[in-house]
Scaffold this motif. Sequence first.
Motif, PDB file in Angstrom:
ATOM      1  N   GLU A 221      -3.187 -10.858  40.761  1.00 35.81           N
ATOM      2  CA  GLU A 221      -3.283 -11.102  39.333  1.00 35.81           C
ATOM      3  C   GLU A 221      -2.530 -12.364  38.948  1.00 35.81           C
ATOM      4  N   ASP A 363      -1.139   2.464  35.367  1.00 34.21           N
ATOM      5  CA  ASP A 363      -0.167   2.747  36.424  1.00 34.21           C
ATOM      6  C   ASP A 363      -0.791   3.517  37.577  1.00 34.21           C
ATOM      7  N   TYR A 366      -2.046   0.680  39.677  1.00 35.36           N
ATOM      8  CA  TYR A 366      -0.944  -0.148  40.179  1.00 35.36           C
ATOM      9  C   TYR A 366      -0.119   0.589  41.234  1.00 35.36           C
ATOM     10  N   ASP A 367       0.142   1.869  41.014  1.00 36.94           N
ATOM     11  CA  ASP A 367       0.986   2.622  41.942  1.00 36.94           C
ATOM     12  C   ASP A 367       0.348   2.790  43.311  1.00 36.94           C
ATOM     13  N   THR A 371       0.590  -5.297  44.545  1.00 40.67           N
ATOM     14  CA  THR A 371       0.255  -6.350  43.582  1.00 40.67           C
ATOM     15  C   THR A 371       0.854  -7.679  44.017  1.00 40.67           C
ATOM     16  N   TYR A 464       7.500  -5.858  41.163  1.00 33.81           N
ATOM     17  CA  TYR A 464       6.114  -5.523  40.846  1.00 33.81           C
ATOM     18  C   TYR A 464       5.772  -4.055  41.053  1.00 33.81           C
ATOM     19  N   LYS A 465       6.760  -3.246  41.447  1.00 29.93           N
ATOM     20  CA  LYS A 465       6.548  -1.812  41.505  1.00 29.93           C
ATOM     21  C   LYS A 465       7.323  -1.063  40.417  1.00 29.93           C
ATOM     22  N   ARG A 468       7.862  -4.034  36.530  1.00 33.55           N
ATOM     23  CA  ARG A 468       6.614  -4.256  35.811  1.00 33.55           C
ATOM     24  C   ARG A 468       6.355  -3.149  34.799  1.00 33.55           C
ATOM     25  N   LYS A 469       6.828  -1.918  35.092  1.00 34.39           N
ATOM     26  CA  LYS A 469       6.614  -0.794  34.180  1.00 34.39           C
ATOM     27  C   LYS A 469       7.443  -0.927  32.907  1.00 34.39           C
TER      28      LYS A 469
END
Length: 512
Positions: A221, A363, A366-367, A371, A464-465, A468-469
Motif C-alpha cells: 500500500e 483489520d 490486515y491481521d 503489509t 504495521y501490525k 497502524r491500529k
Amino acid sequence: MVEFSRYYIDFLQALFSNIKKFFVNFFHLFVDIFYTDPKAYIQMLVKASVQNPEWKATDWLVFVIVSIINLALLVAIIVLIVQLFRRYFRFRRKEVEKDELIEEVSILNQKVVQLIDEKNKILAMRVSQLGVGTTGSLEEEETKSKSALTESRFTKLTMVDREYEINPHVTIMNNHDMLELKEVVQRFINFAASQLHLYYTPEIVSRFIAGMGTGKLLILEGISGTGKTSLPYAMGKFFQHDTSIISVQPSWRDRAELLGYLNEFTKKFNETDFLKSVYAAGYSDTVNIIVLDEMNLARVEYYFAEFLSIMEMPDINEWKIDLVPSTDPTDPHNLINGKLMIPQNVWFVGTANKDDSTFTITDKVYDRAVTLAINQKAQYIDAPYTENVAMTYEYLNELFTKAKKGFQLSAKAQQALNQLDDFIQAKFKIAFGNRIMKQIKAFVPVYMACGFTEYDGLDYMLTYKILRKFESLNLTFLHPELDQLSAMLDKLFGKGVFKVSLGFIEDLKKLG
C-alpha cells in the motif's frame, strides 16, 4: 317456451332500463358537481355574508384562509391520485419491458450456447496443432482433444491440463542459482535495475521476501506510482514465472467474481483468469505470484473471504475451494470431488491505494496479511547486468525454514515485546494477539537472513501490525500516552533504534 320469452323480454327491458338509469344518474352527478352544487354553494355564501349584517371583515379573512386550505387539500388529493396512476402505468410498463427482456435473454442464452460450442471447436483445433503423442494416429488424437474440450465444463482448466501434458515445465537449478536469502535480495535488485529498469531498495525487497516467508497474503500500500504493482511483476520475471495480474473491479461482491460460477443453463463453468492462475500453479515447481491490483476498489472481506479463512487452517491438506457440488468424468485432472487444492507455491499480493475512491481495508484482512508500505520511488541504481534465477519453490521454502531455525528471537527481544504488549494493552486497549506474535516470529528471522538486524524487523512489524491500529483511536486525547510509548521504545530497545515506529508515532500525533 312462450313464458320464457316473456320473462326474457321483461329481463332485458329491466336491464337496459337500469343501464339507462345508471348513465342518466352519472350525467346528473356531473351536472350536480360542476353546476348545481357550485351554484348552491355560491347562494349559501351570498346568504351568509351579503344578506347577513353581522358578517364582518374577520369572517371574510377566515373564509379566505379556509378556502385556500381546502383548495390546497383538493390539489394535493388530485396530485396524489395522478401520481398513483403514473406509478401504476410505470409499473405496468416495466413489467412489460421485463417480459420482453426475459424473452431476449432466453434468445441470447441460446446464442451463447452456440458460440461456446464454436469456441470449443476452435480451442480443440488449437490444441491439436500443439502436437500429438508417439502412439495413435493424428486423427484419433484430434478427435480425443476435441471431444475432451467440448464435453468438459471447465474449458480453460482442461486446456491447462493439455498444455502441461504436452510441455511439462521443470525447473533445473544450477550451482549459481543456489543462493542464500541475502544473495537473493541483492541479485533481484541488480536484475530489476539492469534488465527491467526498475529500482528498489534492499529494505523493500527484504520485506517482500520476509513477507513471503511469513504468509501467503501480502498487501502493498501507498501512494500511486511508487511501484506497488511493478514489484511483484519483477519478482515473477526474476523467478522465471510471469506474475498473473488480476484487476479488481468495484462491482465485486462475492467469490463468484474471483473464481467464476457454474452456469446452470449452459452447464459450463464460467472460469476466470484468477482461477486459471491458481489451477496452473499446481503444475508449477517454482514461485507463483498472483496480484490483485487495487484490491480495495471492492470490499476484500467479501470477495476474498473464503481464501482468508482457508489460509488460516494449520493443515495445508484442508486448503480446498469448492467449485462445483458434484464430479464429472470430464473435469480437469487436479479437480478432486469438485474441490480445488490451493497450491503452497502460490502467493497472493494485493496492491492498495488510500484515497476517497477505495474502501478501507479492515483489520480482519490486515491481521492475516503482511503489509508493505511503499510511499516513494527508489533512486536510480547503476547495477551490473544480472540474470534472473532458476529456483524451485522447495528450495526457497528450505531457505525460509533455515532462517526461522537459525535466527530466532532472542530472550531479551522477547521479554521487551512482552513488556511492550502489556503497556499498549493498558494505555491503548490493543493487544498483540497470538496471530500477530506468530507472524512476528516468522517475519523477523527471515528479515535477519536477508541482511538486517533483529530490531529492524521488530520495528517494522510493530509499526504495521500494532501502531497502524492506532489510526482508529481518538488521537487528540492520547498525546501524553504516545509520548510515553516513544519513551518506552527508547528505553527497551535503545534511543532512536526503532526509527520506523517513532516516525509513525509522530505522524499519529499530527493526525490528532
